[in-house]
Motif scaffolding. Structure first.
Motif, PDB file in Angstrom:
ATOM      1  N   LEU A  62       8.037  19.584  19.280  1.00 62.87           N
ATOM      2  CA  LEU A  62       8.697  18.487  19.983  1.00 62.87           C
ATOM      3  C   LEU A  62       9.121  18.893  21.393  1.00 62.87           C
ATOM      4  O   LEU A  62       8.965  18.132  22.347  1.00 62.87           O
ATOM      5  N   LEU A  69       1.406  15.025  23.878  1.00 66.47           N
ATOM      6  CA  LEU A  69       2.806  14.704  23.583  1.00 66.47           C
ATOM      7  C   LEU A  69       3.710  15.098  24.752  1.00 66.47           C
ATOM      8  O   LEU A  69       4.842  14.640  24.872  1.00 66.47           O
ATOM      9  N   PRO A  72       5.319  11.837  27.631  1.00 63.42           N
ATOM     10  CA  PRO A  72       6.688  11.313  27.700  1.00 63.42           C
ATOM     11  C   PRO A  72       7.674  12.440  28.003  1.00 63.42           C
ATOM     12  O   PRO A  72       7.482  13.566  27.531  1.00 63.42           O
ATOM     13  N   ARG A  77      11.365  12.039  24.080  1.00 68.38           N
ATOM     14  CA  ARG A  77      10.887  12.601  22.808  1.00 68.38           C
ATOM     15  C   ARG A  77      12.058  12.880  21.879  1.00 68.38           C
ATOM     16  O   ARG A  77      12.005  12.572  20.685  1.00 68.38           O
ATOM     17  N   ALA A  80      13.576   9.534  20.641  1.00 64.84           N
ATOM     18  CA  ALA A  80      12.737   8.924  19.607  1.00 64.84           C
ATOM     19  C   ALA A  80      12.894   9.666  18.287  1.00 64.84           C
ATOM     20  O   ALA A  80      12.995   9.062  17.215  1.00 64.84           O
ATOM     21  N   PHE A  81      12.942  10.981  18.374  1.00 69.63           N
ATOM     22  CA  PHE A  81      13.116  11.821  17.191  1.00 69.63           C
ATOM     23  C   PHE A  81      14.453  11.520  16.515  1.00 69.63           C
ATOM     24  O   PHE A  81      14.525  11.311  15.295  1.00 69.63           O
ATOM     25  N   GLY A  84      14.414   8.208  14.795  1.00 71.23           N
ATOM     26  CA  GLY A  84      13.697   8.282  13.522  1.00 71.23           C
ATOM     27  C   GLY A  84      14.560   8.888  12.425  1.00 71.23           C
ATOM     28  O   GLY A  84      14.611   8.376  11.303  1.00 71.23           O
ATOM     29  N   VAL A  99       9.730   7.272  10.167  1.00 69.92           N
ATOM     30  CA  VAL A  99       8.545   7.584  10.971  1.00 69.92           C
ATOM     31  C   VAL A  99       8.227   6.405  11.898  1.00 69.92           C
ATOM     32  O   VAL A  99       7.964   6.583  13.093  1.00 69.92           O
ATOM     33  N   GLY A 102      10.973   5.947  14.793  1.00 66.65           N
ATOM     34  CA  GLY A 102      10.841   6.996  15.799  1.00 66.65           C
ATOM     35  C   GLY A 102       9.628   6.788  16.679  1.00 66.65           C
ATOM     36  O   GLY A 102       9.693   6.886  17.913  1.00 66.65           O
ATOM     37  N   THR A 103       8.497   6.479  16.043  1.00 66.90           N
ATOM     38  CA  THR A 103       7.261   6.300  16.804  1.00 66.90           C
ATOM     39  C   THR A 103       7.341   5.080  17.725  1.00 66.90           C
ATOM     40  O   THR A 103       6.901   5.130  18.877  1.00 66.90           O
ATOM     41  N   LEU A 106       9.339   5.852  20.771  1.00 72.28           N
ATOM     42  CA  LEU A 106       8.560   6.661  21.722  1.00 72.28           C
ATOM     43  C   LEU A 106       7.561   5.793  22.496  1.00 72.28           C
ATOM     44  O   LEU A 106       7.446   5.901  23.723  1.00 72.28           O
ATOM     45  N   VAL A 107       6.852   4.931  21.777  1.00 73.56           N
ATOM     46  CA  VAL A 107       5.844   4.082  22.433  1.00 73.56           C
ATOM     47  C   VAL A 107       6.510   3.103  23.405  1.00 73.56           C
ATOM     48  O   VAL A 107       6.099   2.970  24.571  1.00 73.56           O
ATOM     49  N   SER A 110       7.789   4.902  26.431  1.00 69.28           N
ATOM     50  CA  SER A 110       6.712   5.344  27.319  1.00 69.28           C
ATOM     51  C   SER A 110       6.192   4.197  28.175  1.00 69.28           C
ATOM     52  O   SER A 110       5.989   4.348  29.379  1.00 69.28           O
ATOM     53  N   PHE A 111       5.976   3.028  27.544  1.00 69.90           N
ATOM     54  CA  PHE A 111       5.469   1.882  28.304  1.00 69.90           C
ATOM     55  C   PHE A 111       6.509   1.381  29.304  1.00 69.90           C
ATOM     56  O   PHE A 111       6.180   0.956  30.402  1.00 69.90           O
TER      57      PHE A 111
ATOM     58  N   PRO B 186       0.501   6.955  26.276  1.00 68.17           N
ATOM     59  CA  PRO B 186       1.599   6.746  25.330  1.00 68.17           C
ATOM     60  C   PRO B 186       1.142   6.709  23.879  1.00 68.17           C
ATOM     61  O   PRO B 186       1.817   7.241  22.989  1.00 68.17           O
ATOM     62  N   ALA B 189       0.245  10.167  22.716  1.00 70.60           N
ATOM     63  CA  ALA B 189       1.496  10.896  22.484  1.00 70.60           C
ATOM     64  C   ALA B 189       2.108  10.473  21.158  1.00 70.60           C
ATOM     65  O   ALA B 189       2.597  11.314  20.389  1.00 70.60           O
ATOM     66  N   LEU B 192       0.478  12.176  18.257  1.00 70.98           N
ATOM     67  CA  LEU B 192       0.897  13.564  18.122  1.00 70.98           C
ATOM     68  C   LEU B 192       2.358  13.670  17.693  1.00 70.98           C
ATOM     69  O   LEU B 192       2.773  14.677  17.137  1.00 70.98           O
ATOM     70  N   PHE B 193       3.113  12.611  17.970  1.00 69.14           N
ATOM     71  CA  PHE B 193       4.532  12.591  17.594  1.00 69.14           C
ATOM     72  C   PHE B 193       4.705  12.448  16.087  1.00 69.14           C
ATOM     73  O   PHE B 193       5.715  12.869  15.518  1.00 69.14           O
ATOM     74  N   PRO B 196       5.578  16.012  14.008  1.00 71.22           N
ATOM     75  CA  PRO B 196       6.959  16.520  13.916  1.00 71.22           C
ATOM     76  C   PRO B 196       7.918  15.568  13.205  1.00 71.22           C
ATOM     77  O   PRO B 196       8.733  16.026  12.401  1.00 71.22           O
ATOM     78  N   ILE B 197       7.818  14.264  13.457  1.00 69.18           N
ATOM     79  CA  ILE B 197       8.792  13.361  12.831  1.00 69.18           C
ATOM     80  C   ILE B 197       8.565  13.303  11.318  1.00 69.18           C
ATOM     81  O   ILE B 197       9.518  13.326  10.538  1.00 69.18           O
ATOM     82  N   LEU B 201      11.340  14.563   8.510  1.00 69.08           N
ATOM     83  CA  LEU B 201      11.846  13.620   7.510  1.00 69.08           C
ATOM     84  C   LEU B 201      11.454  14.052   6.092  1.00 69.08           C
ATOM     85  O   LEU B 201      12.221  13.861   5.155  1.00 69.08           O
TER      86      LEU B 201
END
Lengths: 114, 268
Positions: A62, A69, A72, A77, A80-81, A84, A99, A102-103, A106-107, A110-111, B186, B189, B192-193, B196-197, B201
């Motif tokens: 991370l 990755l 961002p 990161r 987002a983590f 999640g 999951v 968190g994702t 992040l998305v 980023s946008f 994005p 990324a 790939l994220f 880890p998440i 969890l």
């Protein structure tokens, strides 16, 4: 790096590592599974070591990402983590939801930054 | 947490209600095991295998070798550390040690699930193959479903679970590998994220005692510091130092608590 992944040498290394360093733990577990003391002190230590190692791997991926990755920024990161993990606990240890949240964070982040 | 799954109709009811004779056959239990791969845990595995596929491509691995690694290791933490180590140009010895150390996790996991694989009557070669499916997802699903499965059908059921999950993982790896080359920043990324998440969890989901929680927190804090101080040996150091610290702290805490209560009380 390209010669890392294409050759039969790499395939042989993967097979070797699997057979020598990885699969034996499963076979040993099968062998010891009848009478090992799972509550025993040595066993608990091994479990803690393995858990800490995976947790460390997670944070390494991370915080010091090797590839895309790294796009961002670090704060996003981590945010987002954290989102999640928070969602995971908020929804009674909901793995899928954690999951997903968190994702999505992040998305979306980023946008938004683009 | 996984109680609502796409596969509910095919997999779960057979053991809950009056059994159809057909569903109690070995083949039926194998098939209902396969169906697990179509439920939510199967989807998470597909997605995180996709993350691994993307990571493998990023590291310069061919798709064939990425699939080979997914199939023969079948444990994402070990795969990720091996790819990551190779991508950073780390020593192969370091990768082998890290894989071996990470793989230790599989030992207690396997030990825990072996009693549910059909007792001493089930064949040893069969079990030796079946335990290849012991990884986070297969382990969680096995422990969740096997206790309610008739003993003589447990091994076929777990074979079904394992086979389905391996197929899903291979498909996810291929999909992630291919997608990684075509996704925008994005989304690449995000792929790939997932790794880890999901790992974090899954660790939290299987944590059951104080030493688990301590090991997660200490390992997470120590990992980046160790990488900064001693890249290449950081995972070994994190595991040994962080895990030992967590173990000792948890043990001392337990002793203190038991002493404070005037003897061992009921475990929480």
């Amino acid at each position: 790096m390209t010669d890392l992944g294409n050759g039969w040498t790499t395939a042989a290394i993967i097979l070797l590592v699997a057979i020598v360093a990885h699969e034996p733990w499963r076979w040993l577990g099968l062998y010891l599974g009848r009478d090992i003391d799972v509550e025993g002190d040595r066993f608990q230590w091994v479990r803690a070591v393995a858990t800490a190692l995976v947790a460390g791997l997670v944070m390494r991926l991370l915080i010091f990402p090797a590839g895309a990755l790294g796009g961002p920024p670090l704060w996003l990161r981590l945010a987002a983590f954290a989102a999640g993990v928070a969602a995971f606990f908020a929804f009674k240890r909901g793995l899928a939801l954690g999951v997903l949240v968190g994702t999505l964070v992040l998305v979306a982040g980023s946008f938004w930054l683009q | 947490m996984y109680h609502v799954g796409v596969a509910e109709g095919s997999g779960v009811h057979e053991r809950d209600e009056g059994e159809v004779a057909d569903a109690r056959s070995a083949a039926g239990m194998f098939l209902s095991g396969l169906a697990v791969s179509l439920s939510i845990p199967g989807f998470i595995l597909f997605a995180s295998a996709g993350g691994f596929g993307a990571l493998a491509r990023d590291a310069g691995l061919s798709i064939g070798n990425a699939l080979l690694m997914m199939g023969v290791l079948f444990a994402l933490p070990a795969q990720v550390v091996m790819v990551d180590q190779l991508a950073r140009g780390g020593a192969l010895v370091g990768a082998v040690l890290a894989v071996a150390l990470i793989g230790i996790r599989l030992l207690p996991m396997t030990v825990v699930i072996v009693p549910f694989l059909g007792g001493s009557k089930a064949s040893w070669p069969g079990k030796a193959v079946a335990v290849h499916a012991v990884a986070i997802t297969g382990w969680i699903e096995g422990l969740r479903r096997l206790p309610d499965t008739p003993e003589n059908l447990r091994l076929p059921h777990f074979f079904g679970i394992g086979t389905g999950l391996i197929v899903v993982a291979l498909a996810g790896t291929a999909a992630g590998y291919i997608a990684a080359g075509q996704l925008s920043g994005p989304l690449a990324a995000a792929l790939l994220f997932l790794t880890p998440i999901y790992f974090m969890l899954a660790l939290l989901a299987t944590a059951a005692q104080p030493s688990d929680w301590l090991a997660i927190v200490i390992g997470a804090v120590l990992g980046p510091i160790a990488y900064w101080l001693a890249p290449g040996f950081d995972l070994l150091l994190t595991g040994l130092i962080g895990g030992s610290a967590a173990h000792v702290l948890a043990r001392n805490w337990r002793i203190k608590r038991d002493a404070g209560l005037g003897g061992p009380g009921p475990r929480p």
